[in-house]
Enzyme design. Structure first.
Site, short mmCIF file in Angstrom:
data_model
loop_
_atom_site.label_atom_id
_atom_site.label_comp_id
_atom_site.label_asym_id
_atom_site.label_seq_id
_atom_site.Cartn_x
_atom_site.Cartn_y
_atom_site.Cartn_z
N SER A 282 -2.96 -3.84 3.78
CA SER A 282 -2.53 -2.72 4.62
C SER A 282 -3.14 -2.88 6.03
O SER A 282 -2.87 -3.87 6.69
CB SER A 282 -2.93 -1.41 3.94
OG SER A 282 -2.22 -0.33 4.46
N ASP B 259 6.96 -0.65 -2.09
CA ASP B 259 6.02 -0.17 -1.06
C ASP B 259 6.79 0.66 -0.02
O ASP B 259 7.68 0.15 0.65
CB ASP B 259 5.36 -1.38 -0.39
CG ASP B 259 4.21 -0.99 0.54
OD1 ASP B 259 4.21 0.13 1.07
OD2 ASP B 259 3.32 -1.83 0.74
N HIS C 157 2.65 0.80 -2.58
CA HIS C 157 1.60 0.45 -1.63
C HIS C 157 0.21 0.47 -2.28
O HIS C 157 -0.67 -0.27 -1.86
CB HIS C 157 1.63 1.38 -0.42
CG HIS C 157 0.75 0.88 0.69
ND1 HIS C 157 1.08 -0.22 1.44
CD2 HIS C 157 -0.47 1.29 1.14
CE1 HIS C 157 0.12 -0.46 2.31
NE2 HIS C 157 -0.83 0.44 2.15
#
Lengths: 340, 340
Positions: A134, A288, A317
């Site tokens: 991320s 995601d 995610h």
């Protein structure tokens, strides 16, 4: 980690550090941890930047003897990103740059500070790998573009070269959720716990977008010990975010939203990517909602020589939160292939 | 509509109407519009309930001479759902059931009221078709389960038999967005415009979930005349929701979240579906973040004899807003197949 005690936090004093946004942050500090030993050739260093809302401790979850990220083989450097409450942050900085007046920071600021740590302080010319999830993936990509000579392998998980527009709409929403609490008071609240309402609203946004519709349909939250959907939202998401500092989260979120590796070439993405020499493995998580696999795949097709991989999980995610053993196993397999 | 003037609103007085939640709503009124003429056999009636935040006017967008929903051939009945500001609503009801104290309404309450309109007031025993989008689709499915003898064809678009759990997390978020405005004051605000901040936050939630990441990536909002993403969010989503009444939206949203056709059989979904005799065409929109195609498909596989169709569009749940001609064309094709 085979050793459950995380390694201690160290600090590098950066002095007056000029940020991409123009402000100079006085007395800037970069926090970090290390695991393992740097070898004599100084070529076994792996940098593992962390995600939004995490700290340098997070990526230790992937380090372990006998695993691909083996501390008997590699020297791991785990930096704290600006705004995480450990490196220079709204919650730690003295006036006039404190609290709601902490200046905007860019992903490139983190990466430039980390570069000083790695090269000047630790004496490492080239990292064997940079990898993160991320915002950790955003930093990984920024490293590959900004300091190509210093990166042998780059493995971003669930991140893109530029923040997707839809993801920016999400950032606007969760940033506004924090600010929506009247107690936020423009960031000048006395204690972060005063902004509990804003932190709960912010947690709800991550309950919506962090996992997938599939996860809720399967009630995979039961695997974490919860007995209801609302129990999961409160016991997992709210419990996770409630201890955090809203100004610190906002510093990170603004970085996330503005992230764009093409800043180094004045916005020219192709020119930025032409700089990349690292072996890039670009990893997406199925479902995601922050960084959809189609965006990650499109990036991988654009980065010279990059490979694309996709990890399937109901967690979307949140796959990298290690909520299912099979998620962690698939991540370890990526690392094994890249380093093997 | 070939005629740009929408047909006038009519009202059916329901008297004291007992709601599924237990309250009796005094002086309840069901608003509706009609288009076309009921034939002598009384077998050409089509009921078109509307979605969240809409009114009976919305579905007139699919009616037109020469189109599948042809007013020279069918008699269209377009009901206003409770809480839409036209039928009995928080914003129209006198005390003690006014404003924040308007009672909870169920989708089945709408459908029972509509059934009285159709059978007792209009003298129609069996509808040639019931069809609607989103909450209109929830009502369509409720009709097929609750009044099977009265429905020949049911065509829900972007709706499921039970609200998906993930979609309930979304409902919690956008309901809380409305209530987050200090001016909301437990629903006792003087004028809906006082709650503009809550309405804007609510609009942001729909900017995030109503369209798709694909739409933002392609910047399809440019086709609507906007020149920036933020301009689209403000000029389309905020402009759409700002004139609405927060208590009315909350009445509808609570219905949406609680929607479950199995209520009629005490929670037994298979028993509920065994009642269905209508020819059901269950239509999903690609990328729909409210009612994902996999949920709609799973429903279709469970409803006796149902057909599943999927319409591809970058607009996701918003496909039925007719933002692209190709979206409307695909919807018309579904109606042509069902009625042809």
């Amino acid at each position: 980690m085979s050793d459950p005690t995380p390694p201690p936090v160290q600090h590098l004093d950066l002095g007056a550090f000029e940020l991409a946004g123009g402000h100079v942050l006085p007395g800037a500090r970069l926090a970090y941890r290390t695991v393992g030993e740097l070898n004599d050739a100084r070529d076994n260093a792996v940098l593992l930047p962390h995600m939004y809302s995490g700290t340098s401790e997070f990526m230790t979850a992937f380090i372990g003897e006998g695993r691909p990220l083996d501390p008997t083989r590699y020297f791991f450097v785990l930096p704290d990103q600006f705004g995480d409450g450990v490196s220079s942050s709204a919650s730690t900085q003295p006036p006039p740059y404190d609290r709601g007046s902490f200046p905007a920071v860019a992903v490139s600021d983190d990466v430039r500070a980390q570069h000083r740590l790695v090269t000047e302080h630790l004496g490492i010319e080239r990292l064997a790998m940079v990898s993160g999830w991320s915002m950790g993936g955003q930093q990984t990509l920024e490293w590959a573009v900004r300091f190509p000579d210093a990166v042998a392998r780059a493995v971003p998980f669930a991140a893109t070269l530029r923040n997707p527009d839809h993801c920016s709409v999400f950032c606007d929403l969760h940033m506004d959720a924090l600010r929506s609490d009247p107690a936020f008071a423009g960031g000048s609240y006395a204690r972060s716990a005063d902004v509990a309402l804003g932190l709960r609203r912010h947690a709800q946004a991550f309950a919506l977008m962090g996992a997938t519709s599939h996860m809720y349909r399967e009630e995979a939250w039961r695997e974490l010990g919860f007995t209801s959907r609302d129990g999961f939202v409160q016991g997992f998401l709210q419990a996770y975010f409630l201890p955090m500092d809203p100004n610190d989260l906002l510093t990170q979120a603004a970085k996330w939203k503005a992230s764009d590796v093409a800043a180094v070439t004045g916005g020219d993405l192709d020119a930025a990517l032409a700089r990349v020499t690292a072996e890039v493995t670009d990893v997406a998580f199925t479902g995601d909602l922050f960084f959809p696999p189609e965006d990650v795949r499109a990036d991988a097709e654009r980065i010279p020589g990059a490979r694309y991989e996709e990890i399937g999980s109901v967690w979307g995610h949140f796959t990298m939160f290690n909520l299912r053993e099979s998620d962690t196993a698939q991540i370890d397999e990526v690392y094994a292939r890249v380093l093997g």
